[in-house]
Design an enzyme around this catalytic site. Structure first.
Site, short mmCIF file in Angstrom:
data_model
loop_
_atom_site.label_atom_id
_atom_site.label_comp_id
_atom_site.label_asym_id
_atom_site.label_seq_id
_atom_site.Cartn_x
_atom_site.Cartn_y
_atom_site.Cartn_z
N GLU A 1 2.23 1.92 -0.81
CA GLU A 1 1.66 1.28 0.39
C GLU A 1 2.34 1.82 1.63
O GLU A 1 3.57 1.80 1.74
CB GLU A 1 1.85 -0.25 0.31
CG GLU A 1 1.26 -1.01 1.48
CD GLU A 1 1.45 -2.52 1.32
OE1 GLU A 1 1.25 -3.03 0.20
OE2 GLU A 1 1.81 -3.17 2.31
N GLU B 1 6.15 -6.32 -3.71
CA GLU B 1 7.23 -6.33 -2.72
C GLU B 1 8.17 -7.51 -2.96
O GLU B 1 7.92 -8.62 -2.48
CB GLU B 1 6.66 -6.43 -1.30
CG GLU B 1 6.05 -5.15 -0.78
CD GLU B 1 5.57 -5.29 0.66
OE1 GLU B 1 5.22 -4.26 1.25
OE2 GLU B 1 5.53 -6.43 1.18
#
Length: 444
Positions: free
Chosen positions: A267, A181
């Site tokens: 995710e 991320e």
């Protein structure tokens, strides 16, 4: 009468059944029929994730481990991998390699106590075990560089991916995730970093590579607008149903797909983005329907119990309570969180009969027999195979057929092809070894 009494205090263990040795990443073989035997190594074709060998479109559903930290690392066991593959019917697991820091703003204020930067040797050993377990359970394993600041960790990222790509070359189960991320980082920086790392991987492995996108992986359309200059790349979107709705984020995925580039949701959670707060069941269902309708592969966050090391409650955890469930006995008594029940139902409902898929279209013919699952110690099996047929085994070391008699040699998966072209599947399951602790042995 003469007798001698011997005290053999040095005898500690006596093994009665065949001794079982843990497989390593380079000796492991499939012990069940799963998606990897069906698809092999994965790549891309336009907006689709596909099998490199046969071009079939692929959609995987599975789970992500929690950070490789004191809470998450306890779940990185072979028993957990077997449980999620066999019981939950997961196709894919994600190894969340904590690289250096937790800080979701990309800073260095929160060091991970068991990060790759501080303990690479231990985490490499854990990764070896998880790769071997993925092979044995015939599922995919995403090797995720779980960082918020990977462009600042370029040197260790290059070292790790060079090591891992060479070590696991030729293993079809592996999917590479080069950046979890990115935060406060431009797409240009992410793209440059990703091209650098994927070029290192490509020296050894053509397998699918996942690229995180800006703002906590919320902008996959950036990859469509300015794609990474490497083959077999998919762009990542992460969502949490309590914070991100399909209405707000689904269009980004549609834009990316329509431009001809694949998306992988590596995710997602049922809760707020923090992992805490209440579970948004209705929006979670909206997302599940959206992913299924668009064939978007996905991993739910995460495999752990709800109560953490500091007493905090992680509502996105798969299991309820405060007990670590990382072995067969503990997992047999597992209770699921509210989030976990949603995920469990989704995975089990969508789970495929991979043994049937593996031989689809090749079951007509007199040589075909129904799926067999027997213990590795059973020896021979009669009355299943056709004595008038000759068979070729996909693995002679596991099992063979002669004169209609199946001979099991060791645990594993074997696909038999009859002389009429039909195919059949046999799985020889492991038999646990039995160990006895003998403190005293008396001989007369």
């Amino acid at each position: 009468m003469l007798f001698k009494r011997l005290k053999l205090l040095t005898i500690l263990f006596f093994v009665l059944a065949p001794l079982g040795f843990a497989a390593t990443y380079n000796t492991a073989i499939p012990m069940r029929a799963g998606p990897v035997s069906h698809y092999g190594a994965l790549g891309t074709s336009g907006s689709k994730i596909v099998s490199i060998s046969n071009g079939k479109q692929v959609m995987l559903r599975g789970l992500s481990f929690f950070w490789s930290d004191p809470t998450g690392l306890a779940y990185y066991t072979e028993d957990v991998v077997e449980y999620v593959a066999a019981t939950l019917k997961a196709d894919v697991l994600r190894f969340a390699m904590g690289t250096g820091y937790y800080d979701s703003k990309g800073g260095a204020s929160s060091p991970i106590s068991n990060s790759y930067a501080t303990n690479p040797a231990s985490l490499k050993q854990t990764l070896d075990r998880m790769v071997a377990a993925a092979i044995e359970n015939d599922i995919y394993l995403i090797i995720d560089w779980h960082s918020h600041r990977a462009e600042q960790e370029l040197s260790i990222a290059k070292e790790f991916f060079s090591y891992a790509a060479e070590r696991y070359k030729g293993i079809p189960n592996i999917i590479w995730e080069v950046y979890n991320e990115p935060v406060y980082t431009s797409w240009g920086e992410v793209k440059s970093y990703s091209e650098n790392i994927i070029s290192i991987i490509r020296a050894h492995s053509p397998n699918l590579a996942l690229v995180g996108t800006t703002n906590w992986s919320q902008n996959p359309q950036e990859g469509a607008n300015s794609p990474v200059n490497q083959p077999n790349v998919a762009y990542v979107l992460h969502f949490y149903a309590g914070s991100h709705s399909v209405g707000s984020f689904g269009g980004k995925i549609t834009q990316t797909l329509n431009a001809g580039y694949p998306v992988f949701i590596s995710e997602w959670g049922t809760t707020e983005a923090s992992g805490t707060g209440g579970v948004n069941s209705s929006e979670s269902q909206n997302w599940l329907s959206f992913m299924d309708q668009n064939n978007i592969s996905n991993c739910n966050w995460s495999i752990r119990h709800a109560t953490g090391v500091n007493g905090e409650n992680e509502a996105s955890a798969l299991f309820s309570g405060s007990t670590t469930l990382n072995n067969k006995a503990a997992l047999a008594t597992a209770t699921y969180s509210t989030s976990g029940n949603i995920v469990k139902n989704y995975l089990q409902t969508k789970g495929r009969a991979w043994a049937d898929s593996l031989i689809a279209g090749k079951t007509s013919g007199s040589c075909h027999f129904k799926y067999i699952e027997e213990k590795e110690t059973v020896g021979t099996i009669t009355g299943k195979a056709n004595s008038g047929c000759t068979y070729t085994s996909s693995d002679d070391a596991v099992a063979t057929i002669a004169g209609g008699t199946i001979t099991i040699k060791k645990a594993g998966l074997a696909v038999f092809t009859g002389n009429d072209g039909s195919q059949s599947v046999l799985v020889a399951t492991k038999v646990p070894s039995q160990t006895y602790n003998i403190k005293e042995l008396v001989c007369r």
